[in-house]
Design an enzyme around this catalytic site. Structure first.
Site, PDB file in Angstrom:
ATOM      1  N   THR A 193       0.834  -1.188   0.000  1.00 42.81           N
ATOM      2  CA  THR A 193       0.000   0.000   0.000  1.00 42.81           C
ATOM      3  C   THR A 193       0.874   1.246   0.000  1.00 42.81           C
ATOM      4  O   THR A 193       1.967   1.263   0.576  1.00 42.81           O
ATOM      5  CB  THR A 193      -0.951   0.050   1.209  1.00 42.81           C
ATOM      6  OG1 THR A 193      -0.202   0.375   2.393  1.00 42.81           O
ATOM      7  CG2 THR A 193      -1.664  -1.283   1.383  1.00 42.81           C
ATOM      8  N   ASP A 241      -3.844   6.126   2.242  1.00 49.29           N
ATOM      9  CA  ASP A 241      -3.321   7.185   3.104  1.00 49.29           C
ATOM     10  C   ASP A 241      -3.694   6.775   4.522  1.00 49.29           C
ATOM     11  O   ASP A 241      -4.881   6.700   4.866  1.00 49.29           O
ATOM     12  CB  ASP A 241      -3.971   8.524   2.739  1.00 49.29           C
ATOM     13  CG  ASP A 241      -3.465   9.678   3.603  1.00 49.29           C
ATOM     14  OD1 ASP A 241      -2.886   9.423   4.670  1.00 49.29           O
ATOM     15  OD2 ASP A 241      -3.661  10.845   3.203  1.00 49.29           O
ATOM     16  N   ASN A 298       4.918   0.243   8.174  1.00 43.57           N
ATOM     17  CA  ASN A 298       6.112   0.969   7.785  1.00 43.57           C
ATOM     18  C   ASN A 298       5.838   2.435   7.463  1.00 43.57           C
ATOM     19  O   ASN A 298       6.735   3.268   7.542  1.00 43.57           O
ATOM     20  CB  ASN A 298       6.744   0.284   6.558  1.00 43.57           C
ATOM     21  CG  ASN A 298       7.900   1.081   5.988  1.00 43.57           C
ATOM     22  OD1 ASN A 298       8.950   1.207   6.619  1.00 43.57           O
ATOM     23  ND2 ASN A 298       7.714   1.637   4.795  1.00 43.57           N
ATOM     24  N   SER A 340       9.636   1.338  14.284  1.00 44.61           N
ATOM     25  CA  SER A 340       9.867   2.392  15.254  1.00 44.61           C
ATOM     26  C   SER A 340      11.177   3.065  14.858  1.00 44.61           C
ATOM     27  O   SER A 340      11.391   3.368  13.687  1.00 44.61           O
ATOM     28  CB  SER A 340       9.909   1.817  16.669  1.00 44.61           C
ATOM     29  OG  SER A 340      10.155   2.824  17.618  1.00 44.61           O
ATOM     30  N   TYR A 344       8.993  13.899  16.809  1.00 43.22           N
ATOM     31  CA  TYR A 344       9.221  12.574  16.222  1.00 43.22           C
ATOM     32  C   TYR A 344       9.439  11.549  17.321  1.00 43.22           C
ATOM     33  O   TYR A 344       8.884  10.443  17.288  1.00 43.22           O
ATOM     34  CB  TYR A 344      10.420  12.627  15.281  1.00 43.22           C
ATOM     35  CG  TYR A 344      10.733  11.317  14.598  1.00 43.22           C
ATOM     36  CD1 TYR A 344       9.857  10.777  13.662  1.00 43.22           C
ATOM     37  CD2 TYR A 344      11.905  10.618  14.883  1.00 43.22           C
ATOM     38  CE1 TYR A 344      10.141   9.573  13.030  1.00 43.22           C
ATOM     39  CE2 TYR A 344      12.196   9.416  14.253  1.00 43.22           C
ATOM     40  CZ  TYR A 344      11.315   8.894  13.326  1.00 43.22           C
ATOM     41  OH  TYR A 344      11.588   7.705  12.706  1.00 43.22           O
ATOM     42  N   LYS A 379       7.212   8.000  18.145  1.00 46.19           N
ATOM     43  CA  LYS A 379       7.792   6.663  18.237  1.00 46.19           C
ATOM     44  C   LYS A 379       7.664   6.071  19.643  1.00 46.19           C
ATOM     45  O   LYS A 379       7.446   4.865  19.793  1.00 46.19           O
ATOM     46  CB  LYS A 379       9.257   6.688  17.788  1.00 46.19           C
ATOM     47  CG  LYS A 379       9.431   6.996  16.301  1.00 46.19           C
ATOM     48  CD  LYS A 379       8.630   6.035  15.430  1.00 46.19           C
ATOM     49  CE  LYS A 379       8.819   6.268  13.958  1.00 46.19           C
ATOM     50  NZ  LYS A 379       7.998   5.361  13.124  1.00 46.19           N
ATOM     51  N   THR A 424      18.633   5.850   3.317  1.00 51.52           N
ATOM     52  CA  THR A 424      17.402   5.794   2.528  1.00 51.52           C
ATOM     53  C   THR A 424      17.008   7.228   2.200  1.00 51.52           C
ATOM     54  O   THR A 424      17.792   8.155   2.357  1.00 51.52           O
ATOM     55  CB  THR A 424      16.273   5.112   3.321  1.00 51.52           C
ATOM     56  OG1 THR A 424      15.946   5.939   4.458  1.00 51.52           O
ATOM     57  CG2 THR A 424      16.703   3.739   3.817  1.00 51.52           C
TER      58      THR A 424
END
Length: 280
Positions: free
Chosen positions: A31, A55, A82, A133, A147, A151, A182
């Site tokens: 997705t 979404d 993810n 996480s 952030y 988490k 990434t």
């Protein structure tokens, strides 16, 4: 052959995992917000890859997509939460809109995906849930307080959930990667407008690092990290947490050691606040 349901597959860990699983012959329900980003994989793997637009801030859409995935694919072995992104800036630099969207994506979205899958996992006799996480889910960093909050929230949820669903043969693992090469520092990182007063503080130092990324600060190999995630999902007994990357190990070890030492120093105070034991 296993079947995986993965959110946030347009890039980063999600894309790498999708590619690796398809290559080894597994089925993937992928997705993402823009399904055309996987056109190349769909052309190569055909029915092995199931794609849906999602979404994760839309709870109704989450329920519909998960229902369709289980309805069309039948048994799904592994759920991978993810989808998410980073938000950079001191607490007062973050706008209300940025904060609300972060919570809806990283926290509420993850929780709702997991909640929506639980009835199906129970009815099929079990499954695995991997929740992405971060090392930021175990230790705090200046300029990442919001952030961190997102988490730490999912960490608390999964730690408790693991005890709720163990009786149904559902195992959960928190994935705690450190910095990896990434697109996290690109399209997956929102940077708030800075306040000048923070320029000469740890927030300002962190902002300089974010604006001038270096491989020296990102030791993690994302391919190796994803391989470790897949391995833990394949294991008979999954750990509650999986730490990935030397920087993650060092940061979490330092944080936990410091917290444990502080706790030990408060032992007498903690015990002193109990009621006095009644004499026989």
């Amino acid at each position: 052959m296993k079947t995986w349901f993965i959110t946030g597959t347009s890039g980063g860990f999600g894309r790498i995992m999708t590619e690796m699983l398809l290559e080894r012959g597994d089925r993937v329900a992928a997705t993402l917000r823009k399904p055309q980003a996987l056109d190349d994989l769909k052309e190569q793997y055909g029915e092995q890859l199931w794609i849906a637009s999602l979404d994760v801030t839309n709870t109704e859409a989450i329920n519909q997509v998960i229902h369709s995935a289980f309805e069309e694919l039948g048994h799904i072995d592994v759920i991978v939460n993810n989808a998410g992104y980073g938000l950079f800036g001191a607490a007062e630099e973050i706008s209300n809109e940025q904060l609300n969207h972060l919570i809806q994506t990283n926290v509420v979205g993850s929780l709702q995906v997991t909640r929506a899958t639980l009835p199906y996992l129970r009815s099929q006799g079990g499954g695995r849930i991997l929740q992405l996480s971060s090392m930021a889910g175990q230790t705090g960093f200046p300029a990442l307080s919001m952030y961190n909050m997102s988490k730490w929230a999912v960490e608390g949820f999964i730690e408790a959930l693991s005890q709720e669903v163990a009786a149904f043969n559902i195992q959960t693992t928190l994935i705690e990667p450190g910095s990896a090469r990434t697109n996290f520092s690109g399209s997956s990182l929102i940077v708030a407008e800075g306040i000048e007063d923070y320029a000469q503080t740890p927030v300002g130092y962190m902002r300089q690092m974010a604006e001038q990324p270096s491989d020296r600060h990102t030791p993690g190999d994302p391919v190796k990290m994803v391989k470790a995630m897949i391995d833990v999902a394949d294991a008979d007994n999954a750990p509650l947490r999986l730490t990935l990357g030397s920087d993650a190990y060092e940061a979490i070890h330092k944080s936990l050691s410091s917290r444990l030492a502080a706790l030990e120093g408060q032992r007498d105070t903690a015990y002193s606040t109990d009621f006095e034991p009644k004499s026989e």
